[in-house]
Structure formats: C-alpha cells, structure tokens
Scaffold this motif. Structure first.
Motif, short mmCIF file in Angstrom:
data_model
loop_
_atom_site.label_atom_id
_atom_site.label_comp_id
_atom_site.label_asym_id
_atom_site.label_seq_id
_atom_site.Cartn_x
_atom_site.Cartn_y
_atom_site.Cartn_z
N GLY A 23 -12.44 32.06 29.30
CA GLY A 23 -13.43 31.24 28.71
C GLY A 23 -14.14 31.04 27.40
N THR A 28 -8.02 28.69 25.06
CA THR A 28 -8.51 28.49 26.52
C THR A 28 -9.41 27.34 26.70
OG1 THR A 28 -8.40 31.01 27.04
CG2 THR A 28 -9.70 29.63 28.51
N TRP A 32 -8.93 24.17 29.23
CA TRP A 32 -10.22 23.62 30.08
C TRP A 32 -10.25 22.19 29.75
CZ3 TRP A 32 -9.67 26.01 34.05
CH2 TRP A 32 -9.53 27.40 33.91
N GLU A 33 -10.14 21.73 28.42
CA GLU A 33 -10.50 20.36 28.06
C GLU A 33 -9.46 19.28 28.57
OE1 GLU A 33 -11.10 17.86 23.82
OE2 GLU A 33 -11.30 19.76 23.79
N MET A 37 -12.33 19.94 32.65
CA MET A 37 -13.37 20.94 33.24
C MET A 37 -14.18 21.37 32.12
SD MET A 37 -12.15 21.51 36.20
CE MET A 37 -12.73 23.00 36.74
N LEU A 39 -16.91 23.37 31.32
CA LEU A 39 -17.51 24.66 32.04
C LEU A 39 -18.50 25.18 31.11
CD1 LEU A 39 -14.12 26.79 32.76
CD2 LEU A 39 -15.64 25.03 34.28
N PHE A 67 -9.70 25.29 38.79
CA PHE A 67 -10.22 26.39 38.08
C PHE A 67 -9.65 27.62 38.14
CE2 PHE A 67 -13.21 30.12 37.47
CZ PHE A 67 -13.35 29.95 36.16
N GLY A 70 -6.03 27.47 36.89
CA GLY A 70 -6.18 27.52 35.27
C GLY A 70 -6.31 28.90 34.73
N THR A 251 -18.04 17.88 35.84
CA THR A 251 -16.63 17.22 35.29
C THR A 251 -16.57 16.04 34.81
OG1 THR A 251 -15.79 18.79 37.00
CG2 THR A 251 -14.09 17.11 36.16
#
Length: 292
Positions: A23, A28, A32-33, A37, A39, A67, A70, A251
């Motif tokens: 994270g 990373t 996630w983008e 997500m 987070l 998640f 991912g 989200t």
C-alpha cells in the motif's frame, strides 16, 4: 561483508517491506487507482497485517476479491522485477487483475463469458450523468476526512446538481487531531456550512462513514466530542428546506477522499466548479457513473 540492498526494487525510493509493497509504494498506488480502490493510507501502521485487516473491514463483497487479487498480482510483478529483471507497468497489473476476475466470473456462470465490471473498470462517461435518486433543485455533496498523526486532519467535499454537473469543491485542513469518526463528522459539518454560504436549500450529503450517517439518521445524542459535532450538524440543518443523508462505499467516494488527503499537508481552499482540477473532476464523474 556486502550489505543487502533493502530499497524497493519497483519504485527505487523507499525501504521495501510488505506494508510498502501492498500500500505504500507509488507504483502500487497507481495500481489501486487503476482498479478504482480508494484504500486507507498506510501512515501510522507498523506492519502489513494490521493495515490489511483494517482495509478488509471497510470493503464489501467483490471489493474484497479485487483487493486480494490485486495484492497477489502486485507481489507477482514485484517478483518478476527482482528475479526476471522485467520492468514494472501499472497497466499490466491492472489488466492482470481484471483478467483473473473475468475468469472467476466465467467459472461462476458455468462457462458463459460475460463482461466483468470490477471497481475501476468503468470506461468513462461524459459529465452530466443524472442521479435518479435526487429531486430537481437538490444538490448532492460527497464528503470525506483524512487524519495523519502529527499533521492534523484534512476535510474534503465535492458538490454536484441532480444532472451530475459539478458545482464546487472544498478542501480544508485542521491542525487538531481527532478520532476518525469525529473527523468524518467534521467533514459533514464543513460541507453543510459551505452549502449554506452557496445558498443551497435542498441538500443530500454522502459519506462513506456508516457511523456518522447512522448517528445523523437516528439523531443520536451524547456528551462525547463526536456527539457534539452531530448536534451542531443537526442544528445547522434547520437552515435548509430539506437535508438527506446517504451512506456510500469508499470505492465510490474517491473524489472527496482525494480532496481530503491532499490538503492534510496543504492549505484550505474553495474551488469553483469550473476550476476543479481535471483529474478530480474525472474521478468524481466516474464515482457517480459507477453507482447509478
């Protein structure tokens, strides 16, 4: 005796750890983008186990699957960089995750191929997506808060009309440090104050904090800092024709999330609809399009 290089092999900027890879790495964050997500940040966490545990508590159903997939795909790419000397490409990992999710969906549907829409797979509609939950003349304000130890907290809000047009955004910084639910309630209070300045009469407020939304819907009372803010919010509501509360998943609240976290170390500011940064406006439109 040679020293072991502990620098992250992907971003080449920070010390590598499981927490960083999952994270904290800039690479990373791009993954996630790309998956849609939003987070929680890794600030204040000492290990990945605690961070992952808190993240999983905030995700629902398919988000958990995305998640977990991912994290696995990110680690797979990290190993390819280390052991196969391959380059790291965010888009490759994003497509890898969506491909796996598609295969799982195919299996669940008895081999029938279907297009899979994981968070973030929306392909972009133009501004002006009508939200059918809203009534004519009503504005909707999405809010969020972020807390960083030693820095205070950031508050973010973005407002649109019933046609989906962005009217304004606001990001504010408070140097005080509150528990998360108080910060989230402060974001709602700030948003309503700004709505009053803009002379909106009918307002819908969205937050990804269930605790705040439930407290407002039930008109909870008490003597804690949290309930004092809730009381201030309810008092302020008397100045509007109507106020409604809505809970949304994190989200779908990425634009407010970005505003809140960008101003933790920045300055407070009001942003007119036409001046909202393009990347924020695009995320806000996608947020809306994914949930209606």
């Amino acid at each position: 005796m040679s020293q072991v290089d502990v620098t992250c092999p992907v971003c080449l900027n920070d010390v590598e750890s499981c927490l960083h890879v999952a994270g904290g790495c800039g690479y990373t964050a791009g993954v996630w983008e790309g998956l849609g997500m939003a987070l929680r940040p890794v600030w204040g966490y000492e290990n990945a186990r605690e961070w992952v545990g808190d993240v999983l508590e905030e995700l629902d159903g398919e988000e958990v699957e995305v998640f977990i997939t991912g994290v696995w795909a990110i680690w797979e790419m990290r190993n390819k960089v280390v052991f196969e000397n391959k380059g790291a490409r965010v888009e490759d990992v994003v497509m890898r995750v969506k491909g796996i999710m598609g295969e799982l969906e195919n299996v669940e549907n008895g081999g029938e191929k279907r297009e899979v829409a994981v968070p973030g797979s929306f392909r972009g509609r133009e501004h002006g997506v009508r939200d059918r939950r809203m009534v004519p003349g009503e504005v909707c304000i999405s809010v969020d808060a972020g807390v960083k130890e030693g820095e205070g907290m950031g508050l973010g809000a973005i407002c649109r009309d019933e046609k989906g047009s962005l009217l304004w955004a606001w990001e504010g910084r408070r140097r005080e440090e509150f528990e998360a639910r108080v910060a989230e309630a402060e974001a709602v209070l700030m948003a309503l104050r700004q709505a009053k300045r803009m002379k909106h009469s009918s307002v819908r407020v969205e937050s990804d904090c269930k605790t705040v939304i439930e407290a407002l819907q039930c008109r909870q009372s008490g003597r804690s800092d949290f309930h004092m803010v809730i009381s201030n919010i309810l008092s302020l509501c008397r100045g509007f024709t109507s106020v409604a509360w809505s809970y949304i998943r994190r989200t779908y609240n990425r634009a407010a999330h970005m505003l809140a976290h960008s101003c933790i170390v920045g300055d407070s500011r009001f942003i007119d609809g036409g001046s909202i940064p393009r990347h924020i406006a695009e995320v806000a439109t996608t947020d809306l399009s994914m949930r209606i």
